[in-house]
Write a protein that holds these residues in place. Structure first.
Motif, short mmCIF file in Angstrom:
data_model
loop_
_atom_site.label_atom_id
_atom_site.label_comp_id
_atom_site.label_asym_id
_atom_site.label_seq_id
_atom_site.Cartn_x
_atom_site.Cartn_y
_atom_site.Cartn_z
N ALA A 22 9.80 -20.94 8.72
CA ALA A 22 9.27 -19.70 8.15
C ALA A 22 7.75 -19.69 8.20
N LYS A 23 7.15 -20.84 7.88
CA LYS A 23 5.68 -20.93 7.90
C LYS A 23 5.15 -20.75 9.31
N GLU A 24 5.83 -21.32 10.28
CA GLU A 24 5.40 -21.21 11.68
C GLU A 24 5.45 -19.75 12.16
N ILE A 25 6.45 -19.02 11.71
CA ILE A 25 6.64 -17.64 12.17
C ILE A 25 5.84 -16.64 11.33
N GLY A 26 5.52 -17.04 10.09
CA GLY A 26 4.77 -16.13 9.22
C GLY A 26 5.66 -15.23 8.39
N ILE A 27 6.83 -15.77 8.00
CA ILE A 27 7.75 -15.04 7.14
C ILE A 27 8.15 -15.95 5.99
N SER A 28 8.96 -15.45 5.08
CA SER A 28 9.38 -16.27 3.93
C SER A 28 10.63 -17.07 4.26
N ARG A 29 10.83 -18.16 3.50
CA ARG A 29 12.03 -18.97 3.71
C ARG A 29 13.29 -18.16 3.43
N THR A 46 9.22 -9.32 14.69
CA THR A 46 9.58 -10.67 14.24
C THR A 46 10.49 -11.35 15.26
N LEU A 47 11.41 -10.60 15.84
CA LEU A 47 12.31 -11.15 16.85
C LEU A 47 11.51 -11.67 18.04
N LYS A 48 10.50 -10.92 18.45
CA LYS A 48 9.66 -11.36 19.56
C LYS A 48 8.89 -12.63 19.19
N ARG A 49 8.39 -12.71 17.95
CA ARG A 49 7.68 -13.92 17.53
C ARG A 49 8.59 -15.14 17.56
N ILE A 50 9.83 -14.95 17.14
CA ILE A 50 10.79 -16.06 17.14
C ILE A 50 11.08 -16.50 18.58
N PHE A 53 8.15 -18.33 19.98
CA PHE A 53 8.02 -19.66 19.38
C PHE A 53 8.92 -20.67 20.09
N PHE A 54 10.12 -20.23 20.48
CA PHE A 54 11.06 -21.14 21.14
C PHE A 54 11.00 -21.06 22.66
N TYR A 55 10.07 -20.29 23.21
CA TYR A 55 9.85 -20.20 24.66
C TYR A 55 11.08 -19.71 25.42
N VAL A 56 11.75 -18.72 24.84
CA VAL A 56 12.91 -18.12 25.50
C VAL A 56 12.77 -16.60 25.41
N PRO A 57 13.46 -15.85 26.29
CA PRO A 57 13.46 -14.39 26.16
C PRO A 57 14.28 -13.96 24.96
N ILE A 58 14.02 -12.77 24.46
CA ILE A 58 14.76 -12.25 23.31
C ILE A 58 16.26 -12.26 23.58
N ASP A 59 16.66 -11.93 24.79
CA ASP A 59 18.09 -11.89 25.13
C ASP A 59 18.78 -13.21 24.82
#
Length: 226
Positions: A22-29, A46-50, A53-59
């Motif tokens: 949560a801290k890495e993404i900037g949201i709450s636990r 937020t989905l795009k940030r996630i 973060f994991f170096y994958v496409p949203i799909d």
């Protein structure tokens, strides 16, 4: 499966608590917990940030993944900016790997598993073999495989898991890739007759035949980490 299970899988593979993620993404636990229980869904930002973060496409986060025993043929994705030195411009490439999972029993009754991912001349594989000397790069690569399809590569000398590639310029030869703490990804040709013969027989199955064979091998039980 879908987003909630996929997010949980990614987070656990990368050994992140809900709080740290949560801290890495900037949201709450609590938001992470709600996403993982399907109590709520992230907005597109937020989905795009996630995904970034994991170096994958949203799909890849939204895909309805199944276990690799029942669905041994599929694909996974990796963004080129996972590897800093591979980025020569601001353009981010998305690499798609078509995989084929297989397994067989050895003469001493152990189960050997492999993930065939195609040509060693694919840009990302070529980069890891020729340009990257970081074991961390290789570990990130295998972690993203596990996060997306549930199959874990065990990187040790007496492993029963193999990641296999071939060389289109040398038909009939196959190689297994593995990590080296001093020099990143390494590759060795498969010479062992027992492994090679059973691997080739596995590769001859069509998808339906492979699925039936694996179901029988694992007695109809899934081995997926999901």
């Amino acid at each position: 499966m879908g987003f909630s299970e996929n997010l949980k899988s990614f987070r656990k593979v990368f050994k992140l608590s809900q709080e740290k993620f949560a801290k890495e993404i900037g949201i709450s636990r609590s938001q992470v917990a709600n996403y993982e229980t399907s109590a709520s869904e992230p907005n597109l930002t937020t989905l795009k940030r996630i995904a970034d973060f994991f170096y994958v496409p949203i799909d890849s986060l939204l895909a309805d993944y199944y276990d690799y025993i029942n669905n041994p043929v599929g694909c996974f994705y990796i963004k080129s900016n996972l590897f800093d030195h591979m980025q020569r411009s601001n353009k981010i490439e998305i690499y798609t790997f078509n995989y084929r999972f297989g397994a067989f029993k050895t003469d001493d009754n152990n189960i050997m598993e492999y993930l065939y991912i195609g040509s060693l001349r694919q840009p990302l594989i070529k980069y890891l073999l020729d340009k990257s000397y970081s074991y961390g790069d290789f570990k990130n690569f295998t972690d993203l495989i596990e996060a997306q399809i549930g199959w874990e590569f065990v990187d040790k000398a007496d492993t029963n898991t193999y990641i296999i590639v071939d060389d289109p310029q040398v038909p009939g030869k196959y190689y297994h890739i593995y990590g080296n703490y001093m020099s990143g990804m390494k590759m060795s040709e498969i010479y062992q007759n027992e492994f090679f013969d059973k691997f080739k027989r596995n590769m001859a199955f069509d998808e339906v035949g492979l699925r039936m064979y694996l179901a029988d091998l694992y007695d109809g039980k899934t081995k997926s980490n999901r």
